[in-house]
Motif scaffolding. Structure first.
Motif, PDB file in Angstrom:
ATOM      1  N   GLU A  22      64.016 124.389 -25.119  1.00 49.90           N
ATOM      2  CA  GLU A  22      64.139 123.383 -26.176  1.00 49.90           C
ATOM      3  C   GLU A  22      64.565 122.039 -25.582  1.00 49.90           C
ATOM      4  OE1 GLU A  22      66.868 122.618 -30.130  1.00 49.90           O
ATOM      5  OE2 GLU A  22      66.340 124.694 -29.651  1.00 49.90           O
ATOM      6  N   ALA A  23      65.500 122.075 -24.638  1.00 50.29           N
ATOM      7  CA  ALA A  23      65.969 120.851 -23.987  1.00 50.29           C
ATOM      8  C   ALA A  23      64.841 120.204 -23.188  1.00 50.29           C
ATOM      9  CB  ALA A  23      67.170 121.153 -23.091  1.00 50.29           C
ATOM     10  N   LYS A  24      64.035 121.024 -22.507  1.00 51.17           N
ATOM     11  CA  LYS A  24      62.901 120.497 -21.737  1.00 51.17           C
ATOM     12  C   LYS A  24      61.924 119.748 -22.652  1.00 51.17           C
ATOM     13  CE  LYS A  24      62.712 123.749 -17.836  1.00 51.17           C
ATOM     14  NZ  LYS A  24      61.927 124.825 -17.191  1.00 51.17           N
ATOM     15  N   ALA A  25      61.657 120.342 -23.815  1.00 48.18           N
ATOM     16  CA  ALA A  25      60.746 119.718 -24.775  1.00 48.18           C
ATOM     17  C   ALA A  25      61.331 118.404 -25.288  1.00 48.18           C
ATOM     18  CB  ALA A  25      60.478 120.667 -25.936  1.00 48.18           C
ATOM     19  N   GLN A  26      62.661 118.413 -25.485  1.00 46.09           N
ATOM     20  CA  GLN A  26      63.331 117.214 -25.977  1.00 46.09           C
ATOM     21  C   GLN A  26      63.287 116.086 -24.943  1.00 46.09           C
ATOM     22  OE1 GLN A  26      67.203 118.105 -27.534  1.00 46.09           O
ATOM     23  NE2 GLN A  26      67.456 116.119 -28.504  1.00 46.09           N
ATOM     24  N   VAL A  27      63.474 116.440 -23.670  1.00 47.71           N
ATOM     25  CA  VAL A  27      63.396 115.448 -22.591  1.00 47.71           C
ATOM     26  C   VAL A  27      61.999 114.830 -22.540  1.00 47.71           C
ATOM     27  CG1 VAL A  27      63.416 115.109 -20.091  1.00 47.71           C
ATOM     28  CG2 VAL A  27      65.226 116.444 -21.175  1.00 47.71           C
ATOM     29  N   GLY A  69      58.175  97.343 -23.829  1.00 48.92           N
ATOM     30  CA  GLY A  69      58.321  96.351 -24.890  1.00 48.92           C
ATOM     31  C   GLY A  69      57.577  96.695 -26.161  1.00 48.92           C
ATOM     32  N   ARG A  70      57.293  97.989 -26.350  1.00 50.01           N
ATOM     33  CA  ARG A  70      56.610  98.434 -27.560  1.00 50.01           C
ATOM     34  C   ARG A  70      57.511  99.360 -28.368  1.00 50.01           C
ATOM     35  NH1 ARG A  70      52.440  99.034 -23.583  1.00 50.01           N
ATOM     36  NH2 ARG A  70      53.015 101.241 -23.381  1.00 50.01           N
ATOM     37  N   PRO A  71      57.418  99.330 -29.708  1.00 53.63           N
ATOM     38  CA  PRO A  71      58.215 100.235 -30.531  1.00 53.63           C
ATOM     39  C   PRO A  71      57.816 101.689 -30.330  1.00 53.63           C
ATOM     40  CG  PRO A  71      56.596  99.089 -31.874  1.00 53.63           C
ATOM     41  CD  PRO A  71      56.550  98.448 -30.515  1.00 53.63           C
ATOM     42  N   ALA A  72      58.738 102.601 -30.578  1.00 55.26           N
ATOM     43  CA  ALA A  72      58.493 104.028 -30.353  1.00 55.26           C
ATOM     44  C   ALA A  72      57.364 104.574 -31.222  1.00 55.26           C
ATOM     45  CB  ALA A  72      59.781 104.816 -30.606  1.00 55.26           C
ATOM     46  N   ARG A  73      57.079 103.931 -32.358  1.00 51.13           N
ATOM     47  CA  ARG A  73      56.005 104.436 -33.240  1.00 51.13           C
ATOM     48  C   ARG A  73      54.635 104.350 -32.575  1.00 51.13           C
ATOM     49  NH1 ARG A  73      57.697  99.689 -35.501  1.00 51.13           N
ATOM     50  NH2 ARG A  73      56.186  97.978 -35.430  1.00 51.13           N
ATOM     51  N   TYR A  74      54.512 103.616 -31.465  1.00 50.81           N
ATOM     52  CA  TYR A  74      53.252 103.524 -30.750  1.00 50.81           C
ATOM     53  C   TYR A  74      52.961 104.788 -29.924  1.00 50.81           C
ATOM     54  CZ  TYR A  74      52.399  98.524 -31.680  1.00 50.81           C
ATOM     55  OH  TYR A  74      52.122  97.315 -32.269  1.00 50.81           O
ATOM     56  N   ALA A  75      53.986 105.603 -29.719  1.00 49.30           N
ATOM     57  CA  ALA A  75      53.814 106.817 -28.899  1.00 49.30           C
ATOM     58  C   ALA A  75      52.871 107.800 -29.590  1.00 49.30           C
ATOM     59  CB  ALA A  75      55.165 107.469 -28.648  1.00 49.30           C
ATOM     60  N   LYS A  76      52.057 108.488 -28.789  1.00 51.47           N
ATOM     61  CA  LYS A  76      51.156 109.510 -29.326  1.00 51.47           C
ATOM     62  C   LYS A  76      51.860 110.858 -29.231  1.00 51.47           C
ATOM     63  CE  LYS A  76      46.966 106.922 -28.257  1.00 51.47           C
ATOM     64  NZ  LYS A  76      45.705 106.878 -27.483  1.00 51.47           N
ATOM     65  N   VAL A  77      52.373 111.303 -30.364  1.00 49.19           N
ATOM     66  CA  VAL A  77      53.173 112.530 -30.410  1.00 49.19           C
ATOM     67  C   VAL A  77      52.293 113.708 -30.836  1.00 49.19           C
ATOM     68  CG1 VAL A  77      55.215 113.626 -31.415  1.00 49.19           C
ATOM     69  CG2 VAL A  77      55.182 111.147 -31.054  1.00 49.19           C
ATOM     70  N   PRO A  78      52.268 114.790 -30.058  1.00 48.66           N
ATOM     71  CA  PRO A  78      51.502 115.977 -30.444  1.00 48.66           C
ATOM     72  C   PRO A  78      51.948 116.474 -31.825  1.00 48.66           C
ATOM     73  CG  PRO A  78      52.271 116.163 -28.177  1.00 48.66           C
ATOM     74  CD  PRO A  78      52.949 114.960 -28.757  1.00 48.66           C
ATOM     75  N   ALA A  79      51.003 116.939 -32.613  1.00 47.49           N
ATOM     76  CA  ALA A  79      51.295 117.375 -33.990  1.00 47.49           C
ATOM     77  C   ALA A  79      52.410 118.417 -34.042  1.00 47.49           C
ATOM     78  CB  ALA A  79      50.025 117.933 -34.627  1.00 47.49           C
ATOM     79  N   ASP A  80      52.435 119.324 -33.062  1.00 48.64           N
ATOM     80  CA  ASP A  80      53.457 120.383 -33.056  1.00 48.64           C
ATOM     81  C   ASP A  80      54.858 119.850 -32.777  1.00 48.64           C
ATOM     82  OD1 ASP A  80      51.452 122.164 -33.532  1.00 48.64           O
ATOM     83  OD2 ASP A  80      51.287 122.877 -31.464  1.00 48.64           O
ATOM     84  N   ASP A  81      54.941 118.623 -32.264  1.00 46.07           N
ATOM     85  CA  ASP A  81      56.241 118.066 -31.876  1.00 46.07           C
ATOM     86  C   ASP A  81      56.791 117.040 -32.866  1.00 46.07           C
ATOM     87  OD1 ASP A  81      56.315 119.567 -29.538  1.00 46.07           O
ATOM     88  OD2 ASP A  81      55.191 118.057 -28.405  1.00 46.07           O
ATOM     89  N   VAL A  82      56.080 116.818 -33.956  1.00 41.62           N
ATOM     90  CA  VAL A  82      56.482 115.762 -34.894  1.00 41.62           C
ATOM     91  C   VAL A  82      57.876 115.998 -35.468  1.00 41.62           C
ATOM     92  CG1 VAL A  82      55.977 114.717 -37.146  1.00 41.62           C
ATOM     93  CG2 VAL A  82      54.144 115.039 -35.486  1.00 41.62           C
ATOM     94  N   LYS A  83      58.184 117.240 -35.819  1.00 34.03           N
ATOM     95  CA  LYS A  83      59.496 117.536 -36.395  1.00 34.03           C
ATOM     96  C   LYS A  83      60.611 117.221 -35.386  1.00 34.03           C
ATOM     97  CE  LYS A  83      62.104 121.123 -38.849  1.00 34.03           C
ATOM     98  NZ  LYS A  83      62.080 122.522 -39.348  1.00 34.03           N
TER      99      LYS A  83
END
Length: 365
Positions: free
Chosen positions: A158-163, A176-190
């Protein structure tokens, strides 16, 4: 459920005036100097919903209970807030748990109200505030990461995934970009949402214009709308001054006041509707002699999950949902008429709730 929005902006852009108007209180002192908001203000408003009144009339309900929305107004941010300048940085924690961030941007000229930077420039204002939020996120992640890395090095999955998610955010922020620009895998959204990053949240722009521009907008608000499109966000043009005056009137007076200004509805209604669109929210209803009530859920939710908004037991013991479309409920004169007309449907666990559904849940305790 409902939703909770954090209101941010530079000093003297109309944040507290808007907050006062939206919550119809004077809880936030609106004054012509920076940092007049020295404590975070939280206000709750009823979500405007015309269908609810019609349902209550048909069902003969004794009580009408609308959905609720929370606003959190914090002190005006200034350049350097992330290094402790001004008061705003002290209150950023109060908006980490919100669903969205509203940027209130000054789009009016007024020599009597000082602009903290000396000129009206809503886009520059947005960039200053967003930069401070990015710096706050950067500092927060860097502080937290070391402990998580230690856990990850012991083999904690869990810690590895969080890192990995932290690094995803840090990569954007350091560029210099906001975090919302990151492409987050669907399984990791929560797990991503649990990082509570200020710049990962959906954003909504409020262009605060003068009274004369409330119906049509102005050159400043057009710039805000263009920037909103660029950011993949939504924008609403509102006159906080008009909303403030409107909050003092009864329904009939308010309607007349809006008509004289060429407006069809209050800014609050437009703001909440836009917020629902931004967050992918919708409403279903329960109706009966005791009460008619609106419930807020996310689009795409199944009947059991929607039932869980009322009570967890409803979701756990879900059997079926007796469902009537709002239009059919009203046209047929209520539940009995809808059932006789064949408009009541018995929906199971896979049913995707539709906006306006009137529902009665059957469940095992």
């Amino acid at each position: 459920m409902g939703f909770k929005c954090g209101i941010v902006g530079l000093p003297n852009v109309g944040k507290s005036t808007l907050f006062n108007a939206l919550t119809q209180t004077a809880a936030a002192q609106a004054a012509n100097y920076p940092f007049c908001t020295i404590e975070p203000n939280v206000g709750e408003v009823a979500v405007p919903e015309a269908r609810l009144t019609k349902l209550a009339a048909v069902a003969g309900s004794k009580e009408i209970i609308p959905a609720r929305m929370n606003f959190v107004d914090i002190a005006g941010l200034v350049e350097g807030a992330s290094q402790g300048e001004g008061l705003g940085n002290k209150f950023l924690a109060n908006i980490r748990e919100t669903d969205a961030v509203i940027y209130v941007l000054r789009c009016f000229e007024n020599d009597d109200i000082t602009h903290v930077r000396g000129k009206v420039d809503p886009i520059a204002d947005f960039e200053i505030v967003e930069t401070e939020l990015m710096l706050a996120d950067l500092e927060s992640l860097e502080k937290r990461k070391a402990n998580i890395v230690k856990r990850a090095n012991t083999g904690d999955k869990e810690a590895k995934a969080q890192v990995a998610l932290m690094d995803l955010a840090l990569n954007e922020l350091r560029e210099g970009r906001p975090a919302r620009y990151a492409k987050v895998p669907a399984d990791d959204v929560k797990a991503w949402n649990m990082l509570q990053l200020l710049t990962a949240k959906p954003i909504l722009f409020v262009a605060n214009v003068d009274e004369a521009s409330a119906a049509t907008g102005n050159a400043f608000s057009k710039l805000v709308e263009e920037r909103a499109k660029k950011e993949g966000a939504l924008a609403v043009v509102i006159s906080a001054q008009i909303e403030s005056e409107l909050a003092m009137l009864d329904e009939a007076e308010g309607k007349e006041f809006l008509e004289t200004l060429g407006l069809e509805e209050p800014g609050l209604t437009r703001l909440i509707r836009t917020g629902y669109e931004l967050l992918g929210l919708q409403t279903y209803f329960t109706a009966g002699p005791k009460e008619s009530r609106a419930w807020t859920i996310r689009k795409g939710w199944t009947a059991p999950k929607a039932a869980g908004v009322i009570h967890g037991d409803f979701e756990k013991g879900f059997i079926r949902a007796e469902t009537i479309a709002f239009e059919d409920y009203v046209a047929c004169g209520g539940e009995v008429g809808a059932k006789e007309a064949g408009k009541m449907r018995s929906e199971g666990k896979e049913y995707i709730v539709q906006d306006g559904d009137v529902m009665l849940f059957r469940f095992n305790v």
